[in-house]
Design a protein around this motif. Structure first.
Motif, PDB file in Angstrom:
ATOM      1  N   TYR A 344       0.823  -1.203   0.000  1.00 27.71           N
ATOM      2  CA  TYR A 344       0.000   0.000   0.000  1.00 27.71           C
ATOM      3  C   TYR A 344       0.862   1.259   0.000  1.00 27.71           C
ATOM      4  N   GLY A 345       0.605   2.156  -0.943  1.00 26.03           N
ATOM      5  CA  GLY A 345       1.288   3.438  -0.997  1.00 26.03           C
ATOM      6  C   GLY A 345       0.297   4.563  -0.800  1.00 26.03           C
ATOM      7  N   PHE A 346       0.675   5.581  -0.016  1.00 27.98           N
ATOM      8  CA  PHE A 346      -0.263   6.661   0.268  1.00 27.98           C
ATOM      9  C   PHE A 346       0.488   7.934   0.619  1.00 27.98           C
ATOM     10  N   ASP A 347      -0.187   9.058   0.432  1.00 31.08           N
ATOM     11  CA  ASP A 347       0.393  10.359   0.753  1.00 31.08           C
ATOM     12  C   ASP A 347       0.038  10.727   2.183  1.00 31.08           C
ATOM     13  N   SER A 348       1.044  11.078   2.961  1.00 35.07           N
ATOM     14  CA  SER A 348       0.840  11.369   4.378  1.00 35.07           C
ATOM     15  C   SER A 348       1.633  12.606   4.763  1.00 35.07           C
ATOM     16  N   VAL A 349       1.772  12.831   6.050  1.00 37.32           N
ATOM     17  CA  VAL A 349       2.397  14.046   6.557  1.00 37.32           C
ATOM     18  C   VAL A 349       3.830  14.201   6.048  1.00 37.32           C
ATOM     19  N   LYS A 350       4.616  13.130   6.054  1.00 37.57           N
ATOM     20  CA  LYS A 350       6.008  13.203   5.627  1.00 37.57           C
ATOM     21  C   LYS A 350       6.164  13.201   4.104  1.00 37.57           C
ATOM     22  N   GLY A 351       5.104  12.880   3.405  1.00 39.54           N
ATOM     23  CA  GLY A 351       5.174  12.721   1.958  1.00 39.54           C
ATOM     24  C   GLY A 351       4.656  11.354   1.576  1.00 39.54           C
ATOM     25  N   ARG A 352       5.209  10.774   0.519  1.00 37.85           N
ATOM     26  CA  ARG A 352       4.754   9.477   0.029  1.00 37.85           C
ATOM     27  C   ARG A 352       5.322   8.346   0.875  1.00 37.85           C
ATOM     28  N   LEU A 353       4.455   7.507   1.419  1.00 39.91           N
ATOM     29  CA  LEU A 353       4.838   6.359   2.219  1.00 39.91           C
ATOM     30  C   LEU A 353       4.406   5.092   1.503  1.00 39.91           C
ATOM     31  N   THR A 354       5.199   4.036   1.619  1.00 39.95           N
ATOM     32  CA  THR A 354       4.857   2.760   0.999  1.00 39.95           C
ATOM     33  C   THR A 354       5.142   1.623   1.959  1.00 39.95           C
TER      34      THR A 354
END
Length: 400
Positions: A344-354
């Motif tokens: 799962y990849g998603f955009d969060s507070v730090k940026g793009r997380l996977t």
């Protein structure tokens, strides 16, 4: 507390959910009905076991504030997935693994299939096997120990791990070859020693360590040992209320003026404790307010007291996003939740997380930073950003 050319090329942390009316990002529509085959009207229960009290209570507070904001963000301010309410129950482990396990068992006994939290590494290492044996989803929080990655298929993490810290610090060594790790004698400390040995030692440096009792308050003897070792780089991994005394001792013993000292940037309230040492340090950062700017950051700022984000807010925010995604896909079916999170990849507070599918490592950007100013006016700025792939730990074999 967590390479040279690589990093430079990349240019380089209740039951009531407060509604924050912002657009959901990276989690699909919050109004989609969960795909589980269970009761479509029953609430979806999530248990958060974290350090509400104890030595890491400030970290726990940030985590929970971030979690609540992330849950509101991921559900479009409804606190629901489809028509099903997400009910969150919070329990205090006080940083004690025994209390954490008792709280987790209590929640599991009540039918909870999703657990989150674990501010401390020692806690996470005890809750993870419990999750596997009971087949419940566990999303660990700020706990940085590398041992969580790949520990079992039911365990994930929403924060960074020690290896990512060390990858961020690696560039500071330059042509030096002698590295010393100063860390507490704990799961967190040992994780840092292991990570430095793997990352920097694996690149040809000689790595030694000094393990300091976690209860220590007088650091003068340990600072003296560091000075006598004459290392090219000192990697300091420390957290908690005694940090100020540690930095004062290192400065007084001349360590900071005689070698390169690298450490992680702690929560904002701790920045003044560096004192004169602050400007002398080379900092690696999981996150700090101002490191990035995006929709998730802006939503988080609207939700947290004072509007200023801090080190572990992103861990709670990302945990909520991951859990919402898992619940959307699985309802109460834990196997479907696990499958949905893998890759799962998603955009969060730090940026793009996977979420790396093979071992559940959370790939994420990291930061190199510097401090300026003093006291309450101390501020941090980004020196460089390490891309997620450049900070990524090696793939760990899934243990269970």
């Amino acid at each position: 507390m967590s390479g040279s050319a690589t990093s430079r090329r990349a240019l380089l942390a209740g039951w009531v959910v407060t509604a924050v009316a912002v657009a959901a990002a990276g989690c699909g529509s919050p109004q989609e009905a969960a795909n589980g085959d269970d009761d479509a009207s029953a609430p979806l229960n999530v248990g958060v076991v974290y350090s509400q009290s104890g030595p890491l209570a400030s970290y726990g507070q940030q985590y929970v504030e971030g979690f609540k904001a992330g849950l509101a963000y991921a559900t479009g301010g409804t606190g629901k997935i489809g028509e099903r309410a997400v009910n969150v129950s919070y329990a205090d482990d006080a940083g004690d693994p025994v209390k954490a396990v008792a709280a987790a068992k209590d929640l599991i006994g009540k039918g909870y299939k999703v657990l989150a939290g674990s501010t401390a590494s020692g806690v996470a290492l005890q809750v993870a096997p419990l999750a596997a044996s009971n087949k419940v989803l566990f999303v660990s929080g700020p706990a940085a120990t590398d041992a969580i990655t790949g520990v079992n298929r039911y365990t994930f993490r929403s924060g960074r791990q020690s290896y990512q810290d060390v990858q961020t610090a690696k560039a500071y060594l330059g042509s030096g070859r002698k590295v010393l790790v100063l860390a507490p004698d704990s799961a967190f400390g040992r994780s840092n020693v292991d990570a430095v040995t793997a990352v920097i030692g694996g690149a040809g440096a000689s790595v030694t360590s000094i393990a300091v009792p976690a209860t220590a308050t007088d650091f003068t003897p340990f600072a003296g040992q560091v000075k006598a070792a004459r290392p090219d780089l000192v990697f300091v991994a420390w957290a908690g209320a005694t940090a100020s005394a540690l930095w004062q001792s290192l400065d007084q013993q001349g360590v900071l003026s005689s070698t390169t000292v690298v450490t992680g940037l702690d929560i904002r309230a701790a920045w003044p404790v560096f004192g004169k040492a602050g400007a002398k340090l080379h900092l690696l950062a999981h996150y700090f307010d101002g490191a990035v700017d995006n929709d998730a950051v802006r939503a988080l700022r609207q939700a947290v007291p004072g509007g200023r984000t801090d080190l572990f807010h992103p861990d709670g925010f990302a945990a909520a996003q991951m859990i919402v995604h898992a619940l959307q896909a699985g309802g109460s079916d834990v196997e479907k939740m696990v499958t949905a999170l893998e890759g799962y990849g998603f955009d969060s507070v730090k940026g793009r997380l996977t979420v790396r599918a093979q071992d559940h490592a959370l790939l994420q950007p990291m930061f190199q930073a510097k401090l300026t100013g003093s006291g309450a006016a101390t501020s941090a700025t980004v020196v460089a950003t390490v891309a997620p792939d450049d900070a990524a730990p090696p793939v760990a074999a899934m243990k269970g």
